[in-house]
Motif scaffolding. Structure first.
Motif, mmCIF file in Angstrom:
data_model
loop_
_atom_site.group_PDB
_atom_site.id
_atom_site.type_symbol
_atom_site.label_atom_id
_atom_site.label_comp_id
_atom_site.label_asym_id
_atom_site.label_seq_id
_atom_site.Cartn_x
_atom_site.Cartn_y
_atom_site.Cartn_z
ATOM 1 N N LEU A 20 28.420 -46.122 -2.744
ATOM 2 C CA LEU A 20 27.555 -47.285 -2.951
ATOM 3 C C LEU A 20 26.288 -47.187 -2.111
ATOM 4 C CD1 LEU A 20 30.190 -50.183 -3.070
ATOM 5 C CD2 LEU A 20 28.887 -49.223 -4.969
ATOM 6 N N TRP A 21 26.451 -46.737 -0.866
ATOM 7 C CA TRP A 21 25.284 -46.558 0.019
ATOM 8 C C TRP A 21 24.315 -45.558 -0.599
ATOM 9 C CZ3 TRP A 21 25.790 -44.097 5.581
ATOM 10 C CH2 TRP A 21 24.538 -44.089 6.196
ATOM 11 N N GLN A 22 24.825 -44.420 -1.083
ATOM 12 C CA GLN A 22 23.966 -43.401 -1.671
ATOM 13 C C GLN A 22 23.253 -43.934 -2.916
ATOM 14 O OE1 GLN A 22 23.309 -40.342 -0.471
ATOM 15 N NE2 GLN A 22 21.970 -39.808 -2.182
ATOM 16 N N LEU A 23 23.991 -44.653 -3.754
ATOM 17 C CA LEU A 23 23.397 -45.195 -4.976
ATOM 18 C C LEU A 23 22.305 -46.219 -4.669
ATOM 19 C CD1 LEU A 23 26.544 -45.630 -7.266
ATOM 20 C CD2 LEU A 23 24.682 -43.984 -7.545
ATOM 21 N N PHE A 38 13.746 -45.580 4.368
ATOM 22 C CA PHE A 38 13.089 -45.619 5.679
ATOM 23 C C PHE A 38 13.911 -46.424 6.682
ATOM 24 C CE2 PHE A 38 10.208 -47.515 8.799
ATOM 25 C CZ PHE A 38 9.569 -46.376 9.284
ATOM 26 N N PHE A 39 14.608 -47.447 6.199
ATOM 27 C CA PHE A 39 15.400 -48.306 7.083
ATOM 28 C C PHE A 39 16.883 -47.944 7.096
ATOM 29 C CE2 PHE A 39 11.784 -51.008 5.777
ATOM 30 C CZ PHE A 39 11.250 -51.288 7.026
ATOM 31 N N PHE A 40 17.396 -47.398 5.978
ATOM 32 C CA PHE A 40 18.839 -47.178 5.858
ATOM 33 C C PHE A 40 19.231 -45.713 5.670
ATOM 34 C CE2 PHE A 40 18.087 -51.547 4.486
ATOM 35 C CZ PHE A 40 19.053 -52.237 5.185
ATOM 36 N N SER A 41 18.256 -44.827 5.432
ATOM 37 C CA SER A 41 18.540 -43.426 5.135
ATOM 38 C C SER A 41 19.535 -43.346 3.974
ATOM 39 C CB SER A 41 19.074 -42.717 6.380
ATOM 40 O OG SER A 41 19.175 -41.317 6.147
ATOM 41 N N ASN A 42 20.332 -42.271 3.902
ATOM 42 C CA ASN A 42 21.374 -42.148 2.886
ATOM 43 C C ASN A 42 22.421 -41.157 3.371
ATOM 44 O OD1 ASN A 42 20.823 -39.348 1.623
ATOM 45 N ND2 ASN A 42 18.805 -40.348 1.593
ATOM 46 N N PRO A 43 23.644 -41.221 2.841
ATOM 47 C CA PRO A 43 24.722 -40.366 3.344
ATOM 48 C C PRO A 43 24.428 -38.877 3.294
ATOM 49 C CG PRO A 43 25.611 -42.102 1.958
ATOM 50 C CD PRO A 43 24.124 -42.176 1.824
ATOM 51 N N VAL A 44 23.693 -38.423 2.272
ATOM 52 C CA VAL A 44 23.388 -36.992 2.158
ATOM 53 C C VAL A 44 22.526 -36.533 3.329
ATOM 54 C CG1 VAL A 44 22.207 -35.230 0.788
ATOM 55 C CG2 VAL A 44 23.611 -36.972 -0.346
ATOM 56 N N ASP A 45 21.489 -37.303 3.650
ATOM 57 C CA ASP A 45 20.619 -36.943 4.781
ATOM 58 C C ASP A 45 21.370 -37.036 6.111
ATOM 59 O OD1 ASP A 45 18.572 -36.523 3.038
ATOM 60 O OD2 ASP A 45 17.565 -38.441 3.391
ATOM 61 N N VAL A 46 22.219 -38.048 6.236
ATOM 62 C CA VAL A 46 22.992 -38.214 7.474
ATOM 63 C C VAL A 46 23.950 -37.037 7.664
ATOM 64 C CG1 VAL A 46 24.742 -39.627 8.634
ATOM 65 C CG2 VAL A 46 22.818 -40.736 7.474
ATOM 66 N N PHE A 47 24.654 -36.671 6.581
ATOM 67 C CA PHE A 47 25.585 -35.542 6.662
ATOM 68 C C PHE A 47 24.835 -34.248 6.964
ATOM 69 C CE2 PHE A 47 27.964 -32.076 4.584
ATOM 70 C CZ PHE A 47 29.152 -32.161 5.293
ATOM 71 N N SER A 48 23.658 -34.093 6.377
ATOM 72 C CA SER A 48 22.842 -32.895 6.638
ATOM 73 C C SER A 48 22.451 -32.817 8.106
ATOM 74 C CB SER A 48 21.584 -32.910 5.763
ATOM 75 O OG SER A 48 21.913 -32.893 4.395
ATOM 76 N N GLN A 49 22.124 -33.956 8.699
ATOM 77 C CA GLN A 49 21.760 -33.991 10.120
ATOM 78 C C GLN A 49 22.947 -33.607 10.995
ATOM 79 O OE1 GLN A 49 18.526 -34.858 11.704
ATOM 80 N NE2 GLN A 49 19.774 -33.712 13.153
#
Length: 261
Positions: A20-23, A38-49
């Protein structure tokens, strides 16, 4: 419910939240992104980090420092809480004398204490450990104190009737009574020990997960902030699992929920 089913449901909740967060962060709903990246990012970017931190080895130093601070705060605060809790419960006069002071110190905002500890102990690990100890100590103290006070008067009278000494009462009556309360508090204390370490790092340090989060926040790297929080969450779950293993070992006498030993 079996453990496998329970684990599957827990994982399902996490997967649904992440999807749901990613969508909502990438797919427009009625022409509008509900969770602006910009405020919430997304799971893909977070996992990549997170993968980038671990693959480059950057995070290991910071994780080790936060782990050391958290474990020290947890152990020192827990031992202090258990010892003082037992002492106060067994010495009503001492408990009555120190009662207002305990409540007063417990009411102090921990964030206010952080800079004071930094001034006294420097910006090394011990100022973070001290902050964590103040959080852990009172949780364990109040639970152990209540656990000893809740000992059944009938059980105590029966023990004394059988000729048990105070040492035997402590070992076979007071201690088992306090164990359940103590481990209940330890599960909560794990998170607070980490909170103390991270808040201390966030307010003033040159290393640690709190430092990483603070640096990411300073450059508006929302993915880095969430990545730090996810690593912290996994870190707390692992420590809590260790506490659960010790609890199962020491409380083998306690019946399970379904009534089986």
């Amino acid at each position: 419910m079996s453990r496998v089913t329970l684990l599957a449901l827990q994982v399902l909740v996490a997967v649904v939240c992440l999807v749901l967060w990613q969508l909502f962060a990438t797919v427009p709903v009625f022409g509008k992104i509900l969770l602006p990246p910009f405020f919430f990012s997304n799971p893909v970017d977070v996992f990549s980090q997170i993968v980038k931190w671990f693959s480059s080895g950057v995070i290991w130093k910071h994780l080790g420092i936060t782990l050391t601070e958290s474990i020290l705060a947890f152990v020192i605060g827990s031992l202090g809480g258990v010892l003082v809790g037992f002492w106060f419960a067994r010495q009503p006069l001492v408990a009555a004398v120190f009662d207002p002071y305990v409540k007063m110190v417990n009411a102090l905002p921990r964030v206010v204490l952080a800079p004071i500890f930094a001034l006294w102990l420097g910006l090394g690990i011990w100022s973070k450990v001290a902050l964590g100890v103040t959080l852990v100590f009172f949780i364990v103290f109040f639970n152990v104190y209540q656990g000893v006070k809740e000992v059944s008067r009938t059980v105590l009278d029966n023990g004394r009737m059988l000729g048990m000494s105070e040492r035997q009462l402590m070992q076979h009556v007071y201690w088992p009574s306090a164990l359940s309360w103590m481990f209940s508090s330890l599960h909560t204390s794990v998170g607070f020990a980490v909170v103390g370490a991270v808040v201390g790092e966030y307010l003033g340090s040159a290393a640690g997960l709190g430092y990483l989060i603070q640096q990411a926040e300073g450059i508006f790297d929302v993915a880095g902030v969430f990545a730090g929080m996810f690593v912290l969450s996994a870190f707390v779950i692992l420590i809590d699992f260790g506490v659960t293993l010790v609890e199962r070992r020491l409380l083998v006498w306690r019946p399970t929920v379904d009534g089986r030993g």
